[in-house]
Design an enzyme around this catalytic site. Sequence first.
Site, short mmCIF file in Angstrom:
data_model
loop_
_atom_site.label_atom_id
_atom_site.label_comp_id
_atom_site.label_asym_id
_atom_site.label_seq_id
_atom_site.Cartn_x
_atom_site.Cartn_y
_atom_site.Cartn_z
N ASN A 1 39.12 52.48 39.55
CA ASN A 1 38.88 51.34 40.44
C ASN A 1 40.16 51.13 41.24
OD1 ASN A 1 38.42 48.90 41.63
ND2 ASN A 1 37.90 47.80 39.75
N LYS B 1 42.93 50.84 38.46
CA LYS B 1 42.54 50.64 37.06
C LYS B 1 41.81 51.89 36.60
CE LYS B 1 42.01 45.68 37.45
NZ LYS B 1 41.11 44.78 38.09
N ARG C 1 34.66 53.30 41.68
CA ARG C 1 34.04 52.07 42.15
C ARG C 1 34.28 51.97 43.66
NH1 ARG C 1 36.30 46.06 41.93
NH2 ARG C 1 34.45 45.02 42.65
N HIS D 1 29.57 42.66 43.00
CA HIS D 1 29.55 42.62 41.53
C HIS D 1 28.28 43.28 40.97
CE1 HIS D 1 32.21 38.74 41.49
NE2 HIS D 1 32.97 39.82 41.31
N HIS E 1 28.35 35.87 37.04
CA HIS E 1 29.63 36.58 36.85
C HIS E 1 30.73 35.65 37.35
CE1 HIS E 1 32.31 40.23 36.85
NE2 HIS E 1 33.01 39.35 37.54
N GLY F 1 34.55 35.08 37.33
CA GLY F 1 35.92 35.55 37.09
C GLY F 1 36.78 34.96 38.19
N ASN F 2 37.76 35.72 38.62
CA ASN F 2 38.53 35.25 39.77
C ASN F 2 37.62 35.22 41.01
OD1 ASN F 2 40.81 34.15 40.74
ND2 ASN F 2 42.10 35.91 40.25
N GLY F 3 36.82 36.30 41.16
CA GLY F 3 35.70 36.26 42.09
C GLY F 3 34.46 35.86 41.30
N ARG G 1 38.74 31.47 46.91
CA ARG G 1 37.78 31.54 48.02
C ARG G 1 36.91 30.30 48.06
NH1 ARG G 1 35.81 37.10 45.95
NH2 ARG G 1 37.52 38.48 46.54
N ASP H 1 43.79 29.63 38.25
CA ASP H 1 43.50 30.11 36.89
C ASP H 1 42.81 29.00 36.10
OD1 ASP H 1 43.86 30.66 34.03
OD2 ASP H 1 45.09 32.33 34.73
N ARG I 1 42.26 28.54 33.03
CA ARG I 1 42.96 28.03 31.84
C ARG I 1 43.93 26.92 32.23
NH1 ARG I 1 44.07 34.12 30.13
NH2 ARG I 1 44.27 34.11 32.38
N GLY J 1 33.32 33.10 32.54
CA GLY J 1 32.00 33.04 31.89
C GLY J 1 32.07 33.43 30.42
N GLU K 1 31.60 46.97 33.63
CA GLU K 1 31.28 47.67 34.89
C GLU K 1 31.67 49.15 34.80
OE1 GLU K 1 32.47 44.73 38.31
OE2 GLU K 1 33.42 44.11 36.47
P1 AMP Z 1 38.37 38.05 35.72
O1 AMP Z 1 38.51 38.09 37.22
O2 AMP Z 1 36.99 38.38 35.25
O3 AMP Z 1 39.44 38.81 35.01
O4 AMP Z 1 38.59 36.51 35.29
C1 AMP Z 1 39.75 35.81 35.60
C2 AMP Z 1 39.53 34.35 35.30
O5 AMP Z 1 39.16 34.18 33.93
C3 AMP Z 1 40.77 33.46 35.53
O6 AMP Z 1 40.40 32.30 36.25
C4 AMP Z 1 41.15 33.05 34.12
O7 AMP Z 1 41.72 31.80 34.10
C5 AMP Z 1 39.82 33.02 33.42
N1 AMP Z 1 39.99 33.07 31.97
C6 AMP Z 1 40.42 34.09 31.20
N2 AMP Z 1 40.50 33.71 29.91
C7 AMP Z 1 40.11 32.39 29.87
C8 AMP Z 1 39.98 31.42 28.84
N3 AMP Z 1 40.26 31.71 27.58
N4 AMP Z 1 39.55 30.18 29.18
C9 AMP Z 1 39.25 29.87 30.46
N5 AMP Z 1 39.36 30.76 31.47
C10 AMP Z 1 39.77 32.00 31.20
#
Ligand code: AMP
Length: 398
Positions: A7, A14, A91, A180, A208, A210-212, A241, A283, A285, A333, A384
């Site tokens: 990727n 990656k 990818r 995605h 999905h 994540g960051n996106g 975004r 983030d 967290r 998620g 993925e």
């Molecule tokens: P990804 O792009 O799928 O790697 O997801 C990144 C996102 O996942 C970031 O916003 C992180 O803050 C969030 N994330 C990862 N671990 C946790 C967690 N234990 N609790 C809440 N959010 C998390």
Amino acid sequence: MIILVLNSGSSSVKYRLFEMEDEKCLAWGLVERIGARGAILKHNRYDGHNMKLAGDIVDHTKAIEYILAILLSPNHGVIKDRNEINAVGHRVVHGGEKFTKSVLIDAEVMNMIQECIELAPLHNPHNIKGITACRNLMKDVPQTAIFDTAFHHKMPDYSYMYGLPYILYKRYGVRRYGFHGSSHRYVADRAAVMMQKTIEKLKLVTCHLGNGCSSAAVNGGVSVDTTMGFTPTEGLLMGTRTGDIDPAALLYVMSREEIGIGEANSLINKHSGLNGISGVSNDMRELEEAITTGNKRAELAVNMFAYRVKKYIGAYAAAMGGIDGIVFTGGIGENSAGIRKRSIAGLEFLGAELDEVNNNAKSSDERFIDKDSRVRIMVIPTNEELVIARDTLELVQD
Ligand code: AMP
């Protein structure tokens, strides 16, 4: 059969190496900060061994040379000879309307992926760099392209068209494509296995996050709608975004702030979303932490985030004429019980009832988190790379 999955992003590559007999991941890792001083390679082996390496890695070709060297290294590696790699799966973010499924890469396919650069100027060029590097470094090894957009190619026209003049669709291909795709496809397939039903009989909403972030309405295994659009900027609120926004609001801001296309692009993709609203972080967290100290804007950002997830679950239930399951995946998620709770709250009327204990359980396994409700709610870690490896295997075995 051993398959390398790559990727390639703007400054990172990656990788994952799979032994496909038992779909075992032999090694995985990434090269970060390509082109900058102090690039880093982080490498993990299936037996828990891991290592880090810093160096000047000037481009994607060098990065992939490093990856191959580490996979072959007697101390850290998992293979003895480069020829043990039977195929490489890449990818590719945007396949436009040209690619409706994964393909073996040849000169014609390369040209067609190049043509898709117009649609994804931020992503496809880097994917192409990775493919070109591999084609040079491993001349006889088959390469495949797996597109983020392909899973969504069966969306009906009334769901993928925008309300712009039709001629702009014909002229420039302006429409919803969705992204995605490999993730939505993987978790939808797993959900069917978990629910012990054939996927053809299921109406699922896959989230999905994540960051996106994107959600998809998966009816009978087919993506019939999804939140990301012509670009990954549309739909759910994301780390940086905007997600959905009135296009005229952006024009208004551009005029008031006297900014051009470049700055506006950066505004909606890099400075908005959770980060832009909270002023704290992109983030999740850190936002959840900030809420515990009473930060109101962090709370607003998180509420907006969960509200949109919920709104689209409802919209997609309507679009599919019902719903059997909701899946959460991606970094947020999979890990944030709080976001799942906020996103599901109030959906009892649909038949979705969250089980607090299961939702709060610390686990990285796929699992149900509902009260055995009519609509099942699941957490499914995405994979993925495995989708890419499986498609690659199928293509090279044909
Ligand atoms: P990804 O792009 O799928 O790697 O997801 C990144 C996102 O996942 C970031 O916003 C992180 O803050 C969030 N994330 C990862 N671990 C946790 C967690 N234990 N609790 C809440 N959010 C998390």
